[in-house]
Design a protein around this motif. Structure first.
Motif, PDB file in Angstrom:
ATOM      1  N   ASN A  23      46.926  30.183 -22.314  1.00 18.38           N
ATOM      2  CA  ASN A  23      46.816  28.749 -22.568  1.00 18.38           C
ATOM      3  C   ASN A  23      46.149  28.115 -21.353  1.00 18.38           C
ATOM      4  N   PRO A  24      44.876  27.765 -21.457  1.00 15.94           N
ATOM      5  CA  PRO A  24      44.168  27.253 -20.278  1.00 15.94           C
ATOM      6  C   PRO A  24      44.591  25.860 -19.860  1.00 15.94           C
ATOM      7  N   ASN A  25      45.111  25.059 -20.822  1.00 12.44           N
ATOM      8  CA  ASN A  25      45.498  23.680 -20.492  1.00 12.44           C
ATOM      9  C   ASN A  25      46.344  23.125 -21.636  1.00 12.44           C
ATOM     10  N   GLY A  26      47.667  23.187 -21.468  1.00 10.90           N
ATOM     11  CA  GLY A  26      48.564  22.726 -22.517  1.00 10.90           C
ATOM     12  C   GLY A  26      48.597  21.212 -22.632  1.00 10.90           C
ATOM     13  N   ASP A  27      48.859  20.739 -23.842  1.00 11.00           N
ATOM     14  CA  ASP A  27      48.950  19.308 -24.115  1.00 11.00           C
ATOM     15  C   ASP A  27      50.427  18.926 -24.236  1.00 11.00           C
ATOM     16  N   PRO A  28      50.986  18.180 -23.277  1.00 14.82           N
ATOM     17  CA  PRO A  28      52.413  17.826 -23.350  1.00 14.82           C
ATOM     18  C   PRO A  28      52.759  16.976 -24.557  1.00 14.82           C
ATOM     19  N   ASP A  29      51.780  16.256 -25.105  1.00 17.02           N
ATOM     20  CA  ASP A  29      52.028  15.463 -26.301  1.00 17.02           C
ATOM     21  C   ASP A  29      51.960  16.306 -27.577  1.00 17.02           C
ATOM     22  N   GLY A  30      51.581  17.565 -27.429  1.00 19.45           N
ATOM     23  CA  GLY A  30      51.466  18.450 -28.586  1.00 19.45           C
ATOM     24  C   GLY A  30      52.279  19.714 -28.423  1.00 19.45           C
ATOM     25  N   GLY A  31      53.476  19.589 -27.822  1.00 23.30           N
ATOM     26  CA  GLY A  31      54.324  20.765 -27.645  1.00 23.30           C
ATOM     27  C   GLY A  31      53.742  21.788 -26.704  1.00 23.30           C
ATOM     28  N   ASN A  32      52.871  21.353 -25.790  1.00 20.89           N
ATOM     29  CA  ASN A  32      52.191  22.204 -24.809  1.00 20.89           C
ATOM     30  C   ASN A  32      51.237  23.207 -25.454  1.00 20.89           C
ATOM     31  N   MET A  33      50.822  22.935 -26.672  1.00 16.70           N
ATOM     32  CA  MET A  33      49.816  23.785 -27.308  1.00 16.70           C
ATOM     33  C   MET A  33      48.479  23.607 -26.595  1.00 16.70           C
ATOM     34  N   PRO A  34      47.610  24.634 -26.631  1.00 13.73           N
ATOM     35  CA  PRO A  34      46.282  24.492 -26.023  1.00 13.73           C
ATOM     36  C   PRO A  34      45.545  23.285 -26.596  1.00 13.73           C
ATOM     37  N   ARG A  35      44.877  22.553 -25.746  1.00 12.37           N
ATOM     38  CA  ARG A  35      44.169  21.351 -26.189  1.00 12.37           C
ATOM     39  C   ARG A  35      42.966  21.728 -27.051  1.00 12.37           C
ATOM     40  N   THR A  36      42.782  20.986 -28.129  1.00 10.92           N
ATOM     41  CA  THR A  36      41.633  21.225 -29.003  1.00 10.92           C
ATOM     42  C   THR A  36      41.074  19.897 -29.503  1.00 10.92           C
TER      43      THR A  36
END
Length: 379
Positions: A23-36
């Motif tokens: 995961n190069p950069n998790g999104d805290p607003d998306g459950g720390n999923m990779p940003r897309t």
């Protein structure tokens, strides 16, 4: 001098990097999923994520490789868990710039003294609690000092954060009297400019990326010469959310249960491109030198090896390309130079799983007059 190291030139640059099973950069607003990108499913990595890696590398370099004199100018303003107002305060205190009329008061009430002893770690940085314990109560000399540097609004905001202290009416009365005794902070433009110059000289990330430094004591604002875009993957990525289990349990009653202790989010593979810009005119204002620029290029290549994490999988630089201009104003538009760097899948019908699945093309034929391309790393 190699042209890409000349801090008085304009530089536009492209960084290629990839991630494998991470995961190069998790999104805290998306459950720390990779940003897309929600519309195209292309992967994204923010500029601040990349700047964090650069800051960490420079900090490591300053600790282990730089000379003592060099390290003085490689401090990091935006530190992990750092307090920005404390960093700004150093620009005043280390130059002897008055932050206001300070005041101090001996603490005589036991109730006030006991509360401050228990919660002294919560006091705002503008306050200094000094405790000198003696053999008897008469020997105890404890004082609270206030620098006088905060405005009324800043002081109110800081004290509201320390509920454990300020809810004690006796302590509140004591602090209010101490603040009233002190003078107002000195926020003259001359002092702010002097502080701004000191911050630029001593903090690498202020010099390179700029900063807003008027949140406490005023050190002005700095527009940084280095600006980065979000990194975007060449092709869509597929974020995955995997459960993680363990074979050991915390309590004997759970010995027969399958223990799910968390989740790991990742993408199988993604090749990303980040674009960046270096302005010599802004660099002259912040005091960037050739070594600062050299260290920046170095960090883009080496920072990945100092940022390893199980969650990030394998990340690596795959290309750093610097377009240097003879003219400070530039000899060609940046976007047209960036268009010369492309990456295509060898087999578009199959999802990529490694860097070798791509063909990276660099069109360096007939570059615009006055533009030089330097390849700092490839593959």
């Amino acid at each position: 001098m190699t042209v890409h190291l000349d801090c008085q030139r304009r530089h536009d640059f492209v960084l290629l990097f990839d991630v494998t099973d991470g995961n190069p950069n998790g999104d805290p607003d998306g459950g720390n999923m990779p940003r897309t990108d929600a519309e195209t499913s292309h992967g994204l990595v923010t500029d601040v994520c990349l700047k964090r890696k650069i800051r960490n590398y420079v900090s490591t370099y300053a600790e282990y490789e730089a000379t003592e004199e060099q390290a003085k100018h490689l401090n990091i303003f935006v530190e992990h868990h750092g307090v920005l107002n404390n960093q700004i305060r150093r620009a005043y205190t280390e130059q002897g710039i008055p932050t206001g009329k300070p005041a101090s008061e001996v603490i005589k009430e036991n109730n006030v003294l006991e509360t401050l002893r228990e919660y002294k770690h919560l006091l705002p940085a503008a306050f200094t609690f000094t405790d000198s314990e003696g053999d008897t109560e008469e020997d105890v000399i404890a004082t609270l000092a206030y620098s006088g540097e905060l405005t009324d609004a800043e002081l109110k905001e800081e004290l509201e954060k320390t509920e454990e202290i300020y809810q004690n009416k006796a302590v509140k009365k004591f602090i209010d009297a101490l603040v009233k005794k002190a003078g107002k902070p000195d926020k003259s433009r001359a002092n702010a400019e002097k502080a701004r110059k000191w911050m630029c000289e001593n903090f690498y990330d202020v010099r390179m990326f700029g900063a807003v430094m008027s949140t406490g004591l005023n050190a002005g604002q700095v527009r940084g010469p280095v600006q980065l875009t979000f990194a975007r993957s060449f092709d869509p990525v597929l974020p995955q959310d995997l459960a993680v289990t363990r074979v050991a349990v915390t309590d004997v009653k759970d010995a027969e249960k399958l223990q799910t202790i968390g989740r790991k989010t990742l993408i199988p593979y993604g090749l990303y491109m980040m674009r960046g810009f270096y302005s010599p005119s802004l660099a002259a204002q912040t005091g960037v030198n050739d070594r600062d620029l050299e260290l920046f290029w170095e960090s883009l290549v080496k920072m990945w090896d100092f940022d390893r994490s199980a969650s990030r999988g394998l990340m690596a630089p795959r290309g750093l390309y610097v377009f240097s201009h003879e003219s400070k104003l530039g000899n060609a538009p940046a976007h047209k130079l960036f268009d010369r760097i492309t990456a295509q899948l060898d087999n578009p019908s199959e999802p990529p799983r490694k860097f070798g699945d791509y063909q990276v093309s660099i069109d360096d034929a007939e570059l615009p007059s006055g533009v030089t391309l330097t390849r700092l790393t490839e593959g």
